[in-house]
Design a protein around this motif. Structure first.
Motif, PDB file in Angstrom:
ATOM      1  N   ARG A   1      -9.886  -3.637   8.197  1.00 56.39           N
ATOM      2  CA  ARG A   1      -8.935  -4.596   7.633  1.00 56.39           C
ATOM      3  C   ARG A   1      -9.206  -4.832   6.148  1.00 56.39           C
ATOM      4  O   ARG A   1      -8.277  -4.960   5.356  1.00 56.39           O
ATOM      5  N   GLN A   2     -10.481  -4.851   5.754  1.00 60.13           N
ATOM      6  CA  GLN A   2     -10.842  -5.055   4.354  1.00 60.13           C
ATOM      7  C   GLN A   2     -10.428  -3.885   3.473  1.00 60.13           C
ATOM      8  O   GLN A   2     -10.087  -4.059   2.303  1.00 60.13           O
ATOM      9  N   LEU A   3     -10.446  -2.678   4.054  1.00 62.03           N
ATOM     10  CA  LEU A   3     -10.253  -1.467   3.253  1.00 62.03           C
ATOM     11  C   LEU A   3      -8.869  -0.835   3.407  1.00 62.03           C
ATOM     12  O   LEU A   3      -8.532   0.083   2.660  1.00 62.03           O
ATOM     13  N   VAL A   4      -8.083  -1.309   4.358  1.00 57.05           N
ATOM     14  CA  VAL A   4      -6.795  -0.682   4.622  1.00 57.05           C
ATOM     15  C   VAL A   4      -5.885  -0.773   3.390  1.00 57.05           C
ATOM     16  O   VAL A   4      -5.867  -1.782   2.687  1.00 57.05           O
ATOM     17  N   GLY A   5      -5.173   0.311   3.114  1.00 60.42           N
ATOM     18  CA  GLY A   5      -4.269   0.358   1.961  1.00 60.42           C
ATOM     19  C   GLY A   5      -4.862   1.042   0.756  1.00 60.42           C
ATOM     20  O   GLY A   5      -4.147   1.330  -0.207  1.00 60.42           O
ATOM     21  N   LEU A   6      -6.165   1.333   0.797  1.00 65.63           N
ATOM     22  CA  LEU A   6      -6.821   1.971  -0.338  1.00 65.63           C
ATOM     23  C   LEU A   6      -6.844   3.483  -0.177  1.00 65.63           C
ATOM     24  O   LEU A   6      -6.715   4.021   0.914  1.00 65.63           O
ATOM     25  N   ARG A   7      -7.061   4.185  -1.302  1.00 61.19           N
ATOM     26  CA  ARG A   7      -7.227   5.630  -1.264  1.00 61.19           C
ATOM     27  C   ARG A   7      -8.616   5.971  -0.720  1.00 61.19           C
ATOM     28  O   ARG A   7      -9.525   5.141  -0.710  1.00 61.19           O
ATOM     29  N   GLU A   8      -8.795   7.219  -0.344  1.00 57.74           N
ATOM     30  CA  GLU A   8     -10.078   7.665   0.195  1.00 57.74           C
ATOM     31  C   GLU A   8     -11.214   7.464  -0.804  1.00 57.74           C
ATOM     32  O   GLU A   8     -12.301   6.988  -0.446  1.00 57.74           O
ATOM     33  N   ASP A   9     -10.973   7.816  -2.079  1.00 62.86           N
ATOM     34  CA  ASP A   9     -12.034   7.673  -3.075  1.00 62.86           C
ATOM     35  C   ASP A   9     -12.387   6.203  -3.304  1.00 62.86           C
ATOM     36  O   ASP A   9     -13.553   5.864  -3.552  1.00 62.86           O
ATOM     37  N   GLN A  10     -11.404   5.311  -3.197  1.00 64.79           N
ATOM     38  CA  GLN A  10     -11.688   3.882  -3.346  1.00 64.79           C
ATOM     39  C   GLN A  10     -12.533   3.368  -2.180  1.00 64.79           C
ATOM     40  O   GLN A  10     -13.460   2.568  -2.381  1.00 64.79           O
TER      41      GLN A  10
END
Length: 261
Positions: free
Chosen positions: A119-128
């Motif tokens: 939930r914290q990381l959803v929406g980000l790119r793989e490198d992010q």
């Protein structure tokens, strides 16, 4: 347009909060995500394309009302580019979620903790996601834990989300502006308002700025016919800026004998 990725994140976070760790990335509501991307993008760029096209014509003394966003060529650009954006944003978001799930599983976290990380990381790119995971590991190594760790991760995730949203907004605004100018000039050429034997386009980069990359510097001053592409430093063809995400380049219309000294 910055709201695009925030709406995408809300959809995906809501699903994870309700359902937990997805059995696969494809289980997430991508149809809803794609509709939101296209809706936000369309609502944002139509006005930019129209304004840029009309201003481009006024700059060369052609009636601005001779350009309409609803002309077939401009509508085709909107359809094609919109579809490309939906695919690009969706695939990069999926890759980021796969990385988040992989990291959570490798860390042998409980399902509830896995869902919190996703939930914290959803929406980000793989490198992010990878950058934030390194940040997480450093915090743990420094002895940060519990609520303090959660707050730090939430803050870093939100900051990365804002960066991605701004990057997309800047890139797509410049793409729409350049497309409006190009469509207006090409339409004027075909309508007989512009004489293509006298006029051509020139690539204009923000030279002298530390923010301008080497490829854009190399493109600066390159000229091309109104209806033909430019050539990138790698030898590829590109009809108009942007050359890359957050590119600030534009095109100008010049007389063929008006060579820059």
């Amino acid at each position: 347009m910055e709201g695009l990725m925030h709406r995408v994140r809300e959809i995906l976070q809501g699903w994870v909060e309700q359902n937990g760790v997805p059995p696969s990335v494809e289980a997430l509501p991508w149809d809803a995500v794609e509709r939101v991307i296209l809706e936000e993008w369309t609502n944002s760029v139509h006005g930019v394309v129209g304004h840029a096209g009309k201003e481009a014509l006024k700059d060369v003394g052609i009636p601005a009302d001779s350009f309409h966003v609803q002309n077939p060529d401009t509508l085709e650009w909107l359809r094609t580019h919109g579809a490309e954006l939906v695919t690009d944003v969706t695939e990069k978001t999926k890759a980021g979620i796969r990385e988040a799930v992989r990291t959570a599983i490798e860390n042998e976290e409980a399902p509830r903790e896995q869902a919190k990380v996703i939930r914290q990381l959803v929406g980000l790119r793989e490198d992010q996601v990878q950058q934030i995971q390194r940040f997480h590991d450093q915090l743990v190594e420094d002895g940060v834990e519990g609520d303090a760790l959660d707050r730090a991760m939430e803050k870093r995730g939100n900051r990365a989300m804002q960066q991605r949203a701004m990057n997309i907004a800047r890139t797509e605004t410049m793409a729409a502006s350049n497309a409006g100018m190009h469509q207006a000039w090409d339409g004027a050429r075909r309508a007989g308002y512009l004489d293509a034997s006298l006029m051509e386009r020139e690539w204009i980069a923000g030279t002298g700025s530390a923010r301008t990359c080497e490829d854009c510097e190399a493109m600066d001053g390159q000229r091309a016919p109104i209806d033909e592409p430019f050539t990138t430093p790698d030898g590829d063809s590109i009809m108009m800026p942007p050359l890359h995400p957050s590119c600030r380049c534009v095109c100008g219309l010049v007389f063929k004998d008006d060579e820059t000294e």
